[in-house]
Structures are given as structure tokens and as C-alpha cells.
Design a protein around this motif. Sequence first.
Motif, PDB file in Angstrom:
ATOM      1  N   LYS A 156      88.921  43.853  15.885  1.00  0.00           N
ATOM      2  CA  LYS A 156      90.038  43.110  16.440  1.00  0.00           C
ATOM      3  C   LYS A 156      91.192  43.122  15.448  1.00  0.00           C
ATOM      4  CE  LYS A 156      88.859  41.254  20.468  1.00  0.00           C
ATOM      5  NZ  LYS A 156      89.720  41.342  21.678  1.00  0.00           N
ATOM      6  N   ASP A 157      92.421  43.090  15.989  1.00  0.00           N
ATOM      7  CA  ASP A 157      93.598  43.119  15.116  1.00  0.00           C
ATOM      8  C   ASP A 157      93.890  41.759  14.504  1.00  0.00           C
ATOM      9  OD1 ASP A 157      94.054  45.828  15.616  1.00  0.00           O
ATOM     10  OD2 ASP A 157      95.208  45.388  17.427  1.00  0.00           O
ATOM     11  N   VAL A 158      93.683  40.700  15.278  1.00  0.00           N
ATOM     12  CA  VAL A 158      93.992  39.352  14.796  1.00  0.00           C
ATOM     13  C   VAL A 158      92.838  38.411  15.109  1.00  0.00           C
ATOM     14  CG1 VAL A 158      96.488  39.636  15.034  1.00  0.00           C
ATOM     15  CG2 VAL A 158      95.143  38.697  16.942  1.00  0.00           C
ATOM     16  N   ASN A 200      95.893  38.336  10.546  1.00  0.00           N
ATOM     17  CA  ASN A 200      95.320  39.680  10.567  1.00  0.00           C
ATOM     18  C   ASN A 200      94.658  40.001   9.233  1.00  0.00           C
ATOM     19  OD1 ASN A 200      97.512  40.042   8.909  1.00  0.00           O
ATOM     20  ND2 ASN A 200      98.740  41.102  10.446  1.00  0.00           N
TER      21      ASN A 200
END
Length: 440
Positions: A156-158, A200
Amino acid sequence: MNITKESIDALNAVVKIEISEVDYKEKVAKVLKDYSKNATIPGFRKGHVPMGMVKKQYGKSVMIDEVNKLIQDSLNKFLVEEKLDILGNPIPKVQEDFSWDEQEFSFEFELGLAPVIDVKLDARKKITQYNIVADEELIDKEVENLQKRFGKMSAKDVVETGVNVTGTFVNEEKEIEKKFNFVLEDIKGKVNQKKFIGQNVGAVVELKSKGLFADEHKLMGATGLDHDAVHGLEIPLAFTIEDITFTELADLDQELFDKIFGEGVVTSATELREKIKEDAEKQFLGQADQQLLNAITEYLIENTKFDLPANFLKKWLAVAGENPLTEEQAAEEFEKSEKGLRYQLIEGQVIKDNNLQVTMDELKDYAKDFIKAQMAQYGNLNPEEKELEDIANRVLGNQEEAKRLQDQLISNKLLGFYKENMTFKTKEITYENFVKEVYK
């Protein structure tokens, strides 16, 4: 030689040993004769040193050694023959006018005697025996954990709800630098969770240790500190996010059931929940039994009244170790060990009165069962008897390991005996409430 015992009171006695020359003369002569055969003295060939010279040089020290051996052997034999149950070891009484230049000697030893103990198992205030059950909430969590364990993981990015976060907690003052993984829901409170949401990889989140995790034990893993160190810990922590992942839960289907339990063992979600409940409650039984044994121990110590030869034991503690203790230190040591000694005596009395001793065959069978359980964890479900026998012999050949297994077996026997001969107040309770009630 003459040995007599004088009773001071029910818990203290003095043993007197009187030794005359005839008791040790022959043994001393034999030792000196052996010395003369091997003595090397300038001016004499080996084996031809005059006995008079050997006696002059070695006679007194040999006599002292032989008298001391005679004392120890005679005292031990006397204690066995008289069936004296003593605490600690005999303490020699100091004789101000004692001299090794005499031919007859008299020695006195103080004894601390074990008390007579009457163990009553009819508890007036009933001890609680917990029946720990796996409730629906616990089963739900375990089902989800299994789905996560066998689920599909993606990056996941964030940070968002439901993700796994991996990173490093740092506090320079406490020299903390610990990598740790958790799900966002492990973090306690919306305020702390909001600090992570939207962050992030590479972001640094400033936190406080107090109240950081819903389960306070996770703070131990996050900081690398032990239980006592994290209790009440209130320090700043900087957490650097290094990895964000999301686990897609595995479907509750036959493929998952077979992966977890083997082919065809579980065939439905209902059976899965039943199996989880059964396995969990088997594990809880061990914790409930240990708690029950602890409660019985505390009850027996509190309610089995008997005196100890306290002054003797303090005196013995002062001289028993490698380094002598002062009176104050010995008294402090006695205070710390008294409770354990009392239960040791109570336990010994229960074992003796009810023939709960462990035989070597029982110990070996117990060791084999323990080894089989260990081997089963690694997939070896049917080990050969010879293999078990060989491993058990090696394990029991280690004194520390044999003592550990013997203590476990005795505890099991005692608990079984208590369950059959005591009545308890039974309480059904969830695991979460058991932990709160017993370990609060």
C-alpha cells in the motif's frame, strides 16, 4: 565412640559425639604406613623412611583428617538410624578450649528438626477453580487471524484502516532502536491512529509510549524492554515507517481448511469454529490448572500452621553459603525463603502421607510422552519405541533436565490428588476476563 542426642525442644536438638584413640588409631596407622612407602625425604631411599619421622611429619594432619571423616560418617549414620528429619545441615558448636593435641575428643552439633505437620484439605473458604471458555468474540478473532495468515498480501502507498505497518521505534535516552510490525488497529485511541492515517513510507510519526497500544504487552515488542521496564513507561518514541501492506483475507473454503488442519479434517466454517473452540479450551485448561495449583499452594501456606526452628535456620543460613552472612543478612534471607520452605514441607508431607512419590518408571514414561509431543510438532507422529527410549535416557542423564521433568510430574500428581480430595467453587469465565481477574 559414643553418640547421644539431647532434645532441647520439639524443633531443636544437640548431638554429642565422643571419640577415643581406639576409634581412629588403626586407620591413622594404615594411612601412615602407606605414606612411608611413598614418602620422599632427602637422605632416605623411597620406601625406607623411618616410621618415626613419617609420624612426626604427617601424624597430626592424618589424625585430624581421619577423625573428621569418622565424625561425618558417624553423624550421617546416626541421623539415618534414628530417622531424624532435619532442616538444613548440622552446625558444629564452637569449643573455646578445644585442642587437637589430645587423644580423646568430644564434638557437639546443633540440629534443626522438621516440624510435625497436619495438612487439612477441607478449605473453609472454597478455592475458585476456573473453567475458561472460548467465547464468540475470541473465536471470531482467531478465524480472522487464520484468514490473514493464509491471505494474499499486497503493498500500500499510504497508511489506512486495516493495514499492516512495519517500521522502527527509536528513543535515544533509553537506547531503543527496535523494528516492529503491527496492524493499525493495535494502536490505542483515534488520536494516535490519526497520526498514521495518510502517512507513506519514510514518514516519521512522533508518539508517546504511555497508552500507545490497546494491548500493553505489545509495547514490550515495540521497545525491546522487559515487562517491568515497560510498566508505567512514559517516554517519547519516534517511529519511522518502512513498509505498508494490506492482507486480503482468505476465503473460508475447503482449500483453507485443508491448509490449516489437513485434508478433510474440517469441512465447513461451523466445524472450523468448533475446532478453534476445542483447541483454545485445551490450551486454557493448562493455564487454569496452573492457577488452581497456585491458589491451593497459597491456601495451604496460609492455613497450615506449624512452627519452624527459626533461630537455627538463621544461624545455618549465615554459614551455609560460600560467603558467610551477618546476623542481619541471615535474618533477611530467612524471611525471603520462609514461605517457600513452608510449602516445601507441606508438599513433602502430602506426598509422604498419600504415597505420591515418583518412580523411575513413571519418570521415564513421562519423559517419553514429553518427547513424543515435541516430535509431533515437527511432523513425526509415530516415533519408534527404541528411538524414544534412547532419547529419554539421554534426557534423564542430564541432572537438571531430569529434575525439571520430575518436578513437573510431581506437580501433576499433586494437582490430580487435590482435585480428587478438595472441593472447589467452580467459575466459568472467558479468557479475557480470566486474565483480568487473576493477573490484575
